[in-house]
Structures are given as structure tokens and as C-alpha cells.
Write a protein that holds these residues in place. Structure first.
Motif, PDB file in Angstrom:
ATOM      1  N   GLY A  46      45.881  39.240  38.604  1.00 58.29           N
ATOM      2  CA  GLY A  46      45.916  37.813  38.844  1.00 58.29           C
ATOM      3  C   GLY A  46      44.576  37.283  39.319  1.00 58.29           C
ATOM      4  O   GLY A  46      43.557  37.972  39.266  1.00 58.29           O
ATOM      5  N   PRO A  47      44.526  36.026  39.797  1.00 59.65           N
ATOM      6  CA  PRO A  47      43.269  35.416  40.236  1.00 59.65           C
ATOM      7  C   PRO A  47      42.938  35.789  41.681  1.00 59.65           C
ATOM      8  O   PRO A  47      43.824  35.834  42.542  1.00 59.65           O
ATOM      9  N   HIS A  48      41.655  36.025  41.946  1.00 55.70           N
ATOM     10  CA  HIS A  48      41.217  36.393  43.290  1.00 55.70           C
ATOM     11  C   HIS A  48      39.917  35.662  43.604  1.00 55.70           C
ATOM     12  O   HIS A  48      38.965  35.715  42.811  1.00 55.70           O
ATOM     13  N   PRO A  49      39.846  34.971  44.739  1.00 53.97           N
ATOM     14  CA  PRO A  49      38.593  34.299  45.124  1.00 53.97           C
ATOM     15  C   PRO A  49      37.453  35.317  45.241  1.00 53.97           C
ATOM     16  O   PRO A  49      37.642  36.439  45.717  1.00 53.97           O
ATOM     17  N   SER A  50      36.274  34.904  44.763  1.00 52.56           N
ATOM     18  CA  SER A  50      35.101  35.788  44.827  1.00 52.56           C
ATOM     19  C   SER A  50      33.840  34.912  44.851  1.00 52.56           C
ATOM     20  O   SER A  50      33.936  33.681  44.965  1.00 52.56           O
ATOM     21  N   THR A  51      32.710  35.510  44.765  1.00 52.38           N
ATOM     22  CA  THR A  51      31.427  34.801  44.636  1.00 52.38           C
ATOM     23  C   THR A  51      30.630  35.432  43.524  1.00 52.38           C
ATOM     24  O   THR A  51      30.779  36.629  43.225  1.00 52.38           O
ATOM     25  N   ASP A  52      29.778  34.617  42.879  1.00 53.76           N
ATOM     26  CA  ASP A  52      28.920  35.193  41.856  1.00 53.76           C
ATOM     27  C   ASP A  52      27.640  35.692  42.506  1.00 53.76           C
ATOM     28  O   ASP A  52      27.487  35.674  43.732  1.00 53.76           O
ATOM     29  N   ALA A  53      26.694  36.117  41.671  1.00 54.40           N
ATOM     30  CA  ALA A  53      25.447  36.706  42.181  1.00 54.40           C
ATOM     31  C   ALA A  53      24.652  35.722  43.017  1.00 54.40           C
ATOM     32  O   ALA A  53      23.892  36.111  43.918  1.00 54.40           O
ATOM     33  N   GLY A 102      25.990  33.567  45.007  1.00 54.42           N
ATOM     34  CA  GLY A 102      26.764  33.220  46.189  1.00 54.42           C
ATOM     35  C   GLY A 102      27.668  32.024  46.007  1.00 54.42           C
ATOM     36  O   GLY A 102      28.219  31.505  46.980  1.00 54.42           O
ATOM     37  N   ARG A 103      27.830  31.575  44.791  1.00 59.98           N
ATOM     38  CA  ARG A 103      28.687  30.416  44.544  1.00 59.98           C
ATOM     39  C   ARG A 103      30.170  30.817  44.504  1.00 59.98           C
ATOM     40  O   ARG A 103      30.510  31.944  44.145  1.00 59.98           O
ATOM     41  N   THR A 104      31.020  29.856  44.870  1.00 60.63           N
ATOM     42  CA  THR A 104      32.469  30.107  44.834  1.00 60.63           C
ATOM     43  C   THR A 104      32.899  30.409  43.403  1.00 60.63           C
ATOM     44  O   THR A 104      32.534  29.689  42.459  1.00 60.63           O
ATOM     45  N   ALA A 105      33.665  31.463  43.251  1.00 61.99           N
ATOM     46  CA  ALA A 105      34.099  31.888  41.928  1.00 61.99           C
ATOM     47  C   ALA A 105      35.517  32.464  42.032  1.00 61.99           C
ATOM     48  O   ALA A 105      36.054  32.660  43.121  1.00 61.99           O
ATOM     49  N   TRP A 139      41.839  44.537  32.701  1.00 64.53           N
ATOM     50  CA  TRP A 139      40.711  43.739  32.230  1.00 64.53           C
ATOM     51  C   TRP A 139      40.319  42.752  33.332  1.00 64.53           C
ATOM     52  O   TRP A 139      41.159  42.306  34.097  1.00 64.53           O
ATOM     53  N   GLU A 140      38.999  42.395  33.340  1.00 65.34           N
ATOM     54  CA  GLU A 140      38.467  41.617  34.460  1.00 65.34           C
ATOM     55  C   GLU A 140      37.400  40.645  33.982  1.00 65.34           C
ATOM     56  O   GLU A 140      36.593  40.974  33.109  1.00 65.34           O
ATOM     57  N   GLY A 141      37.422  39.448  34.555  1.00 67.02           N
ATOM     58  CA  GLY A 141      36.394  38.458  34.264  1.00 67.02           C
ATOM     59  C   GLY A 141      36.323  37.431  35.358  1.00 67.02           C
ATOM     60  O   GLY A 141      37.266  37.294  36.155  1.00 67.02           O
ATOM     61  N   THR A 142      35.194  36.665  35.412  1.00 62.12           N
ATOM     62  CA  THR A 142      34.983  35.720  36.509  1.00 62.12           C
ATOM     63  C   THR A 142      34.585  34.359  35.962  1.00 62.12           C
ATOM     64  O   THR A 142      33.853  34.267  34.963  1.00 62.12           O
ATOM     65  N   HIS A 143      35.099  33.314  36.632  1.00 61.16           N
ATOM     66  CA  HIS A 143      34.640  31.963  36.312  1.00 61.16           C
ATOM     67  C   HIS A 143      34.288  31.264  37.614  1.00 61.16           C
ATOM     68  O   HIS A 143      34.796  31.606  38.704  1.00 61.16           O
ATOM     69  N   LEU A 144      33.416  30.280  37.532  1.00 66.93           N
ATOM     70  CA  LEU A 144      33.014  29.529  38.714  1.00 66.93           C
ATOM     71  C   LEU A 144      34.157  28.621  39.182  1.00 66.93           C
ATOM     72  O   LEU A 144      34.939  28.109  38.366  1.00 66.93           O
ATOM     73  N   GLY A 145      34.208  28.418  40.498  1.00 68.52           N
ATOM     74  CA  GLY A 145      35.182  27.491  41.058  1.00 68.52           C
ATOM     75  C   GLY A 145      36.411  28.174  41.614  1.00 68.52           C
ATOM     76  O   GLY A 145      36.595  29.397  41.533  1.00 68.52           O
ATOM     77  N   GLU A 146      37.275  27.320  42.190  1.00 74.40           N
ATOM     78  CA  GLU A 146      38.538  27.803  42.758  1.00 74.40           C
ATOM     79  C   GLU A 146      39.492  28.228  41.637  1.00 74.40           C
ATOM     80  O   GLU A 146      39.317  27.847  40.471  1.00 74.40           O
TER      81      GLU A 146
END
Length: 729
Positions: free
Chosen positions: A29-36, A38-41, A74-81
């Protein structure tokens, strides 16, 4: 990738991928993270083994490509909440398959629900546990929830995943023992079960204890339910809420739905059953258990699906239709309910999560040796809550007017049908099952509090005190108790040759001693016409005409006796053969005049009974009852008076001898005219027509004393006499 995983995290991923972890949402599922930078992702993970590609399609149409990380995850990231998304998956060069992600949703079971479940106080448990169609965060699907506190992992398996459950692991909701998962795209009618990893490491497959719909036995899957039924019994329900059953007429027609006529479902039986019950004048129909059960030969008394009407006769809405129709016809509905035991079938409640859960873990308290069944652990709050909510479920969701609680005696006593050393005393050293007693008090109090006008009926065969006393007075809180003593004694008496009955008069009259200690219902039930006992007619002595005369006299005596009445199907027209659940009643007997006349008599008796308040208004009031006797006592003649609160009087006189009693001198409670409102020997009912020309007159002797009359009593006959207010001789 969000970085390298340590050994514990790697093991958790592997367990999630295998569908063996208690918290799959911690990985998927979705999990809050940060990109390289430091932005909310938001990092999205999905389990899609064997996929060629996986893409998360966000609500705004943005596509986020996921990369295989490990173990089919499988895993991927997008910017924002986090935002709503769906998953587009390609397998083996096929077209994209777009589906919802079960692991992006918050729990569908709230903290208050969990607290109430743990306390055993969730009185609408069926709305939380089980399977429910929801529109959740823009997606239609089904929420699944199950109580399995000993499980290491739980999965949902069914039509929706090709019966491969690894991709639908549920999350543990902590110490409550509840597991939950919302699966988008699942629709009503979907078959499902729960796959449970036991503490011993074995996977077992279980039907949903809270299933509201099931497959037709012998198939055992649960079915995702959905009801669109619109009730039309508002007038009935309003009247019911304003009445008290103890002060109302009640004559109950007990029905085994499968063998009443045979081949009829819930909808098909409505018209003929209503017509028959209306003609015969019964106020209520009592159905033998309709909750799902695997073996038809148990008659429904070994339940595996407490919240599911048996699918043998149709859908839950079909049963709603039947009850609704009965209510609209002015007929109440009582349902047999079996909280005393349940069968050991592996697909159902027994050792539900690999350990004793619904059953008491000590076999001295957890098994019925006679019946080969298990006993609920009434001291466990979640189990008590399961049963209390189940009783309320039938009142709320199916509008039933009463529950007849089966085998109450087996619940009350720890030594029930056990030899010395096979049972464990309670904390005070006694034989009473204190936990079961508290459960019965709770379920009765909850039922009457939440559904005014309903009735709870105990099948209880011992002298346990206060079965129908209020719970705030230390009683069990039932509305009625089956009078098993009266049933056994009276059937023994009536089966005797009339020549010998004079020596056994006490078998018919001893019940007058205790008839007012409880609110009683007099039962001639299915239990009295099976297993070699024969039908009611076949119990009677004499030739065929005498047998039917005995039945008429006996039923009129029973209907006049203090207490409400219950008669098993077929006895109203003189079924001769013993009842068998595998074949319909012998309706062809109604082609024979004597049997048609018996049914006509039962209809007339019921209609007179319902319009004659002294026979039902104050059943439990000893001051409204008086035994009568002739100046010259006749032990084959039993007479008594019933009175209502407005001065109405009825006298019931039965001659159980095989000879006529002409010109019998009898004291009556009042002078004046007494109308003969029922004579079981009337020619229209198949009798000889001996009677009193419709009335008798009672005169007070010149020397004083009780008013006296002389009446004629046919052999094997009962009269009902009603005092004509203001009438003169």
C-alpha cells in the motif's frame, strides 16, 4: 527502491509476499516517504508475482511505474501526500488489468467497535464482522472482518481470487483478535472463506462465522450478501411494540419448513402456509431452526451458520418476504434458536483458529457427549457477544416476533447428562453453569430492551427457579417456559384406555399445582411425534373414531388449561404416520371426512379461543382459576373455571371416560345462563352430536350453596361454557 533492508525487514517482506504476515499493510500500500531532495513523497508497494509490469494510476491520471523489488513485491514513488490510485498490471504480454489495491485503504473496523467486541457488548456485531459491500474512498468492494485471536495469519480466499488467497492477507487489529481487509471490486454473490494459519503452522479453511448467506449444503462456502428488501409490515411492528405477549392469545403452529408440503422454498410456501394457518386459526407460526446447518437430518438443531438462513429454501431476502407476508396476514413468527451447542464440522466454528475458541476448552464443559457436539464458552466475552448479537440479529434483520431457545436445561447444569467425575463444579461447588445463566439473563434483557413486544421462550424441562422471572429479580428473564411436565403427564394419561383413566386423574390435574409459578406454554411439539413415539392420533386408544374423539377432547382441554399452546404440524388434521423430515405430511388424509372435520374443529377452537379473553388474558394468575367438581366427584371428569379481569367467566369440562355422563350434576361458579361455545362432540367435528342444546342454566339451591346445573357430557368430549353476563335461567 527506498534503500537496503536489514534481515528482519527482509524476513517481513518474504512473509508478506507469502501471505503469512499479520500486518501486510506495513509493507504493501501507500507509505509516506521523502525523495532524494527531502521533499514529501509517497511510496507505493504492491504484491504482483509473475507480473511483467505494474503501474500505479493516480486519481488525476498520473502513472507511476513500479519496479520489482523482491519476492513479487513492486515499488514506486510519487511526490506529494498519498492519493487514491489503482493498479495496472500486465502479465505475459497480455493487456493491462486495472484493479483496486486492497492495501491502500484504512481499516473498516473502528476503535469503538474493537472495544465493544472485546467486551462482548457489540449488539450489532453483524454490521462489523463478516462481509459487507461498501463504497470506500471512491471504490466499491467488500470489507471482510473475522475474529481469530490465535491465528498467525488470515487470508480471504474465494471466487474473486480464483481460490488463491496469498494476495489477500488480512491485517491484525491488535489485541482484539479481529482481522480486517477491504477488497475493491468484489461483488454480492461472491463465494469466500477464510484461510487461517494456526499457531501450529497449519493452514485451515473456514466458513465465515458471521456469514449472512451461504451456499446450498452440502457445499460450505460463505456468500457475500446484499439485501434490497423493503419491508411492508409497519402496522404489524407498531402493534407488536405496544403489546405484551403474556396478556395476549397465543396458539402456535410448529413447522418444519422442508417437510410441511415438500419442495417449497421461502417464497413458494408463503401463500399455502398463510391460507392454512388462517383457516386453522393459529396466532403464530414457529419454524424449526432455519439457520444454516450441514445435515438436514438434524432438523436444523446443529447449526454452522448462526447468521445465515439456510440456503436450502432460498435467499435471505426470500425469508424476509415470507415473514413479511405472514405479518401482513396477521400471523406472528417464532424461530427456534440453538445457542446450547454446535457441531464439530471442520469447516465451521470448531477449533476455529486452530485452538478452542467458540467452545469451552475443557471437554467437561465444552462437549455434549450425547449429541457429539461442542458447547459454547459462555464465560468468554467475545463468544457471549457473538450469541447475544445473533439473537438481536434475527429480531432486527428478519423481524421475527420470538425466539424459542432450544435445550436450555443442557445450558443451566454442568452435570447435564454426565456421570460422576465427568463434570467440574462451579466456583461455589455447585452444579449450575453460572456463565450460561448470566448469558441467558443478558440475551433476554437485551432482546426485550431493544425490541418491545417480542417474546423469548425457554425449552426447559427441570424445576430451575425463576425461568420467566425478571432478570432484575434474579430470574432468567424469559417470557415463557415450555411446560414439559404437563406434556409428559397428560400424554401418558391420554394414551391410557379410558377404562383405567379414573385411577390416574392426577396425571391430568397435578399441573394445576404449579401452573402459575412460571409463564407457561403447553407444547405438543415435533419431539413427541418422532423416534417411535408415533403421532398424536396414534397415541390414542380405541378404534379410529375414538382416537379422533380423544384428540379433540385432549386439545380442547389443553387450550382451556392455563398457559399458551403449541401444536406440531399435521396433528391439526390427524396425521397418522410418525413424522419424518424426509417426506411431506399426509395431506391426502383431508379427503377423509373425519380428518377434515378434525381440522375444522381445530380452526373453530382457535377462533373461539382468540375471542374469549378468560382463556388467555390472565394465564399466570392463580386467583383467576378455580378447580370445579361435581357434588358427587367423578375422577374421569375434570372441570375448572377461567376468569378475565373484566368479570368474564369460562368453564372447561372434560369427560375422559369412554361412556356418556348424562344428567351430570355440576357446581358452577355463577348462577344464570352458560352458553356452550365449544363442544368437541359436535357432529360437524365428527362427533355424535351429544350436547346441551347450546346452553345450560345454573340455579342456586333454595337452601343456599353453589349454583348447580345438570349437563350431558358425551364420552371422550370437552365442553367450553361461557357465562352470559346478565343472563337468567
Amino acid at each position: 527502491m527506498t534503500g537496503e533492508r536489514d534481515g528482519a525487514e527482509t524476513a517481513m517482506w518474504a512473509a508478506v509476499a507469502a501471505g503469512e504476515h499479520h500486518a501486510p499493510h506495513d509493507v504493501l500500500g501507500p507509505h509516506p516517504s521523502t525523495d532524494a531532495a527531502g521533499r514529501t513523497a509517497t511510496t507505493i508497494r504492491a504484491r504482483r508475482p509473475l507480473a511483467e509490469s505494474v503501474t500505479a494510476v493516480l486519481k488525476n491520471g498520473t502513472r507511476v511505474e513500479l519496479i520489482h523489488a523482491a519476492d513479487g513485491i513492486w515499488e514506486g514513488t510519487h511526490l506529494g501526500e498519498p492519493v487514491p490510485y489503482r493498479l495496472a498490471t500486465v502479465y505475459d504480454g497480455s493487456n493491462e488489468r486495472v484493479s483496486g489495491d486492497p492495501y491502500r485503504h484504512l481499516p473498516t473496523v473502528g476503535e469503538l467497535d474493537l472495544h465493544l467486541i472485546a467486551e462482548g457488548r457489540h449488539e450489532r456485531l453483524w454490521e462489523v464482522l463478516g462481509a459487507h459491500v461498501h463504497l470506500l474512498d471512491g471504490e466499491v468492494g467488500v470489507s471482510f472482518a473475522v475474529w481469530a485471536p490465535n491465528a498467525r495469519a488470515v487470508r480471504v480466499v474465494g471466487d474473486h481470487n480464483g481460490w488463491n488467497s496469498e494476495g489477500h492477507s488480512m491485517r491484525s487489529m491488535g489485541s482484539s483478535g479481529v482481522w480486517e481487509l477491504f477488497i475493491p471490486g468484489v461483488t454480492p454473490g461472491t463465494l469466500y472463506k477464510f484461510q487461517i494459519l494456526t499457531p501450529d503452522g497449519a493452514w485451515i479453511l473456514k466458513a465465515d462465522p458471521m456469514a449472512q448467506r451461504t451456499q446450498v449444503p452440502p457445499e460450505t462456502a460463505s456468500v457475500v450478501p446484499f439485501s434490497a428488501y423493503s419491508w411492508k409490515d409497519g402496522a404489524w411492528m407498531t402493534r407488536r411494540a405496544a403489546t405484551h405477549a403474556v396478556a395476549q392469545p397465543m396458539s402456535v403452529y410448529e413447522v418444519h419448513l422442508g417437510s410441511w408440503r415438500g419442495g417449497l422454498g421461502y417464497r413458494e410456501i408463503a401463500d399455502p402456509l398463510i391460507a392454512h394457518v388462517t383457516e386453522t386459526g393459529f396466532t403464530h407460526v414457529e419454524f424449526m431452526p432455519l439457520a444454516e446447518h450441514p445435515f438436514g437430518g438434524s432438523w436444523g438443531y446443529q447449526v454452522t451458520g448462526y447468521y445465515a438462513p439456510t440456503a436450502r429454501f432460498g435467499t435471505p431476502d426470500d425469508l424476509r418476504h415470507l415473514i413479511d407476508r405472514l405479518h401482513q396476514a396477521g400471523i406472528g413468527v417464532i424461530l427456534d434458536w440453538v445457542p446450547g451447542h454446535f457441531p464439530k464440522d471442520e469447516f465451521a466454528l470448531a477449533r476455529f483458529d486452530g485452538r478452542p475458541l467458540y467452545e469451552h476448552p475443557d471437554p467437561r464443559r465444552g462437549e455434549h457427549q450425547d449429541w457429539g457436539t461442542l458447547i459454547f464458552d459462555y464465560g468468554r466475552p467475545e463468544v457471549r457477544g457473538f450469541l447475544v448479537a445473533n439473537a438481536l440479529y434475527w429480531f432486527e434483520e428478519f423481524h421475527v416476533d420470538g425466539l424459542r431457545v432450544d435445550a436450555v436445561a443442557s445450558m443451566l447444569y454442568l452435570d447435564y447428562s454426565r456421570r460422576e467425575g465427568e463434570w467440574e463444579p462451579n466456583v461455589h461447588g455447585g452444579r449450575e453453569n453460572l456463565e450460561a445463566i448470566r448469558f441467558l439473563q443478558e440475551v433476554n434483557a437485551a432482546a426485550y430492551r431493544s425490541h418491545p413486544g417480542i417474546v423469548m421462550i425457554a425449552e426447559e424441562s427441570t424445576s430451575f427457579p425463576g425461568v420467566t422471572a425478571r432478570t432484575d429479580q434474579a430470574g432468567l428473564g424469559f417470557g415463557f417456559k415450555w411446560n414439559m411436565g404437563w406434556m409428559n403427564d397428560s400424554l401418558q394419561y391420554i394414551s391410557r384406555d379410558p377404562l383405567h383413566r379414573a385411577h390416574h386423574e392426577g396425571e391430568m390435574t397435578f399441573s394445576f399445582v404449579y401452573a402459575f409459578g412460571e409463564n407457561y406454554l403447553l407444547p405438543i411439539s415435533h419431539d413427541e411425534v418422532v423416534h417411535g413415539k408415533g403421532s398424536l392420533v396414534s397415541k390414542m386408544p380405541g378404534d379410529h373414531a375414538h382416537k379422533l374423539a380423544n384428540v379433540r377432547a385432549y386439545l380442547a382441554y389443553m387450550w382451556g388449561h392455563p398457559g399458551k399452546n403449541l401444536l406440531f404440524m399435521g396433528q391439526e388434521f390427524g396425521q397418522i404416520a410418525e413424522w419424518a423430515e424426509g417426506r411431506p405430511l399426509d395431506w391426502w388424509l383431508l379427503d377423509q371426512p373425519l380428518h377434515a372435520q378434525l381440522q375444522r374443529f381445530v380452526g373453530a377452537m382457535n377462533h373461539v379461543y382468540r375471542s374469549t379473553a378468560p382463556l388467555w388474558e390472565r394465564d399466570g394468575d392463580r386467583s383467576r382459576f378455580r378447580r370445579l367438581g361435581a357434588p358427587r366427584w367423578d375422577p374421569s371428569v375434570i372441570a375448572f373455571e377461567r376468569r378475565d379481569q373484566h368479570g368474564g367467566r369460562v368453564v372447561v369440562v372434560s369427560n375422559f371416560a369412554g361412556v356418556e355422563r348424562p344428567n351430570l350434576e355440576l357446581d358452577l361458579p355463577a348462577a344464570g345462563v352458560w352458553d356452550e361455545i365449544l363442544n368437541t362432540d359436535a357432529s360437524e367435528y365428527g362427533g355424535s352430536g351429544i350436547g346441551n342444546y347450546g346452553r345450560v342454566a345454573a340455579h342456586t339451591p333454595d337452601a343456599g350453596g353453589s349454583p348447580t346445573t345438570r349437563i350431558t357430557l358425551a364420552p371422550l368430549a370437552t365442553l367450553w361454557l361461557r357465562h352470559r353476563s346478565g343472563g337468567t335461567a
